[in-house]
Design an enzyme around this catalytic site. Structure first.
Site, PDB file in Angstrom:
ATOM      1  N   SER A  71      37.423  68.042 -18.806  1.00  0.00           N
ATOM      2  CA  SER A  71      37.926  68.850 -17.704  1.00  0.00           C
ATOM      3  C   SER A  71      36.820  68.999 -16.663  1.00  0.00           C
ATOM      4  O   SER A  71      35.642  69.116 -17.024  1.00  0.00           O
ATOM      5  CB  SER A  71      38.317  70.242 -18.221  1.00  0.00           C
ATOM      6  OG  SER A  71      38.437  71.152 -17.146  1.00  0.00           O
ATOM      7  N   HIS A 122      40.615  61.455 -16.073  1.00  0.00           N
ATOM      8  CA  HIS A 122      41.234  60.952 -14.832  1.00  0.00           C
ATOM      9  C   HIS A 122      41.271  59.424 -14.840  1.00  0.00           C
ATOM     10  O   HIS A 122      42.256  58.815 -14.444  1.00  0.00           O
ATOM     11  CB  HIS A 122      40.420  61.401 -13.614  1.00  0.00           C
ATOM     12  CG  HIS A 122      40.367  62.880 -13.391  1.00  0.00           C
ATOM     13  ND1 HIS A 122      39.195  63.583 -13.462  1.00  0.00           N
ATOM     14  CD2 HIS A 122      41.330  63.777 -13.073  1.00  0.00           C
ATOM     15  CE1 HIS A 122      39.426  64.863 -13.199  1.00  0.00           C
ATOM     16  NE2 HIS A 122      40.716  65.009 -12.959  1.00  0.00           N
ATOM     17  N   GLU A 168      36.405  60.796 -17.441  1.00  0.00           N
ATOM     18  CA  GLU A 168      37.122  59.722 -18.152  1.00  0.00           C
ATOM     19  C   GLU A 168      38.608  60.039 -18.347  1.00  0.00           C
ATOM     20  O   GLU A 168      39.414  59.127 -18.483  1.00  0.00           O
ATOM     21  CB  GLU A 168      36.461  59.416 -19.507  1.00  0.00           C
ATOM     22  CG  GLU A 168      35.217  58.550 -19.401  1.00  0.00           C
ATOM     23  CD  GLU A 168      35.471  57.191 -18.723  1.00  0.00           C
ATOM     24  OE1 GLU A 168      36.532  56.579 -18.958  1.00  0.00           O
ATOM     25  OE2 GLU A 168      34.606  56.756 -17.940  1.00  0.00           O
TER      26      GLU A 168
HETATM   27  P1  AMP Z   1      42.991  67.785 -12.229  1.00  0.00           P
HETATM   28  O1  AMP Z   1      42.020  67.009 -11.406  1.00  0.00           O
HETATM   29  O2  AMP Z   1      42.349  68.674 -13.242  1.00  0.00           O
HETATM   30  O3  AMP Z   1      44.052  68.456 -11.411  1.00  0.00           O
HETATM   31  O4  AMP Z   1      43.756  66.695 -13.100  1.00  0.00           O
HETATM   32  C1  AMP Z   1      44.388  65.606 -12.509  1.00  0.00           C
HETATM   33  C2  AMP Z   1      45.185  64.862 -13.547  1.00  0.00           C
HETATM   34  O5  AMP Z   1      44.320  64.426 -14.597  1.00  0.00           O
HETATM   35  C3  AMP Z   1      46.277  65.719 -14.221  1.00  0.00           C
HETATM   36  O6  AMP Z   1      47.423  64.921 -14.431  1.00  0.00           O
HETATM   37  C4  AMP Z   1      45.623  66.110 -15.510  1.00  0.00           C
HETATM   38  O7  AMP Z   1      46.546  66.396 -16.532  1.00  0.00           O
HETATM   39  C5  AMP Z   1      44.829  64.869 -15.837  1.00  0.00           C
HETATM   40  N1  AMP Z   1      43.730  65.169 -16.746  1.00  0.00           N
HETATM   41  C6  AMP Z   1      42.791  66.148 -16.625  1.00  0.00           C
HETATM   42  N2  AMP Z   1      41.980  66.160 -17.697  1.00  0.00           N
HETATM   43  C7  AMP Z   1      42.416  65.181 -18.519  1.00  0.00           C
HETATM   44  C8  AMP Z   1      41.999  64.690 -19.807  1.00  0.00           C
HETATM   45  N3  AMP Z   1      40.971  65.228 -20.463  1.00  0.00           N
HETATM   46  N4  AMP Z   1      42.676  63.661 -20.351  1.00  0.00           N
HETATM   47  C9  AMP Z   1      43.739  63.117 -19.710  1.00  0.00           C
HETATM   48  N5  AMP Z   1      44.186  63.534 -18.506  1.00  0.00           N
HETATM   49  C10 AMP Z   1      43.537  64.548 -17.923  1.00  0.00           C
END
Ligand code: AMP
Length: 297
Positions: free
Chosen positions: A192, A37, A35
């Site tokens: 995450s 993402h 959620e």
């Molecule tokens: P990642 O797939 O972990 O590289 O994250 C991709 C994007 O999603 C990055 O801009 C992260 O900061 C964002 N993101 C990851 N987890 C969250 C979260 N819990 N809430 C908001 N954005 C997130």
């Protein structure tokens, strides 16, 4: 929804949309979507409008992982990710392979990287040498391939978002960086992809990050004067010790714009921490409230 695998096809599609005058928003991710993402997807849609185009990139970028890190076992589920993107009205998903993104690497012909040299030094940069060089390089490449008008980044990765803003400013990328708040589970744990690693009794222990932030916030909100960062770090260590499988990697208090560490923590100061829970490294961050609890009483 289009699924685009090659750099060339993505560039052609992006060019076509640009010629048609369509607004394009990009959401870069490493997939295994949650959620958090999807909140970025909604933010991108809100910005480009109904007639605009939202592109999600899904790429587990090898250059941002250290040799002992979890690149190989990073969770992946493309089928599910595509289904989620489709239901949320994404226009295109860009899913390049390594041979596309780093063409020539195996033959020793990939040798260009982008490095931000100041904001990347502390915190994640200190704990994960080379991490931000990989992140900044891949984001610069994505911007060149997709040429979005805007790109959305989560505050969950606070330092990363600051570095990308700096890169765009310094290198004159015509991209607006939009920040989005951290989406959390009901118990406060930041969503995450790596939460998947937290089996059994590890998952509840992941609340120590958020609990640390809340404990520090309570002290700062009650204090009439700025509070010494060293004392607050001790307090964080005490909270972390309540979870037997947790080990603090770092905690830092810093200016939210420059990321410069501060010795005295006041309202508006930002904090970030990384904690191993079992073998899984988790991150969280938060701002000290601007409101004084003394004044509001
Ligand atoms: P990642 O797939 O972990 O590289 O994250 C991709 C994007 O999603 C990055 O801009 C992260 O900061 C964002 N993101 C990851 N987890 C969250 C979260 N819990 N809430 C908001 N954005 C997130």
């Amino acid at each position: 929804m289009r699924i685009v695998k090659s750099v060339g096809a993505m560039q052609r599609l992006a060019n076509r949309w640009q010629v048609q005058g369509l607004r394009v928003g990009l959401v870069p991710t490493m997939g295994y979507l949650h959620e958090g993402h999807l909140s970025l997807v909604r933010r991108a849609r809100h910005s480009v409008g109904r007639r605009g185009r939202v592109i999600v990139s899904i790429y587990v970028n090898p250059t941002q992982f250290g040799p002992t890190e979890d690149f190989a076992r990073y969770p992946r589920d493309l089928k599910r990710d595509l289904r989620l993107c489709r239901t949320r009205g994404v226009d295109a998903v860009f899913v390049p392979g390594d041979a596309e993104m780093y063409a020539g690497k195996a033959e020793g012909q990939y040798s260009t990287y982008v490095a931000e040299e100041r904001l990347s030094r502390g915190m994640e940069g200190a704990s994960r040498p080379g991490h931000f060089r990989g992140v900044v390089t891949v984001v610069a490449k994505l911007f060149n391939i997709v040429r979005p008008e805007l790109a959305v980044f989560g505050s969950k990765d606070y330092q990363q978002a600051a570095i990308i803003k700096r890169m765009v400013h310094n290198l004159n990328f015509p991209v607006r960086i939009v920040g989005a708040p951290t989406v959390r589970e009901p118990d406060g744990v930041a969503m995450s992809s790596r939460n998947k690693y937290l089996a059994g009794n590890l998952r509840p222990q992941a609340t120590v990050l958020r609990r640390s932030i809340q404990a520090v916030r309570a002290v700062v909100a009650k204090a009439a004067m700025p509070v010494r960062a060293s004392g607050l770090k001790q307090r964080v260590r005490r909270v972390i010790r309540t979870a037997p499988a947790a080990r603090l990697d770092y905690v830092e208090f810093f200016d939210p714009d420059t990321l410069t560490p501060v010795a005295e923590v006041a309202r508006g100061t930002h904090m970030a921490l990384a904690v191993f829970v079992g073998k899984t490294r988790l991150m969280d961050n938060g701002r000290m409230s601007l409101l004084s609890r003394l004044k509001t009483q």
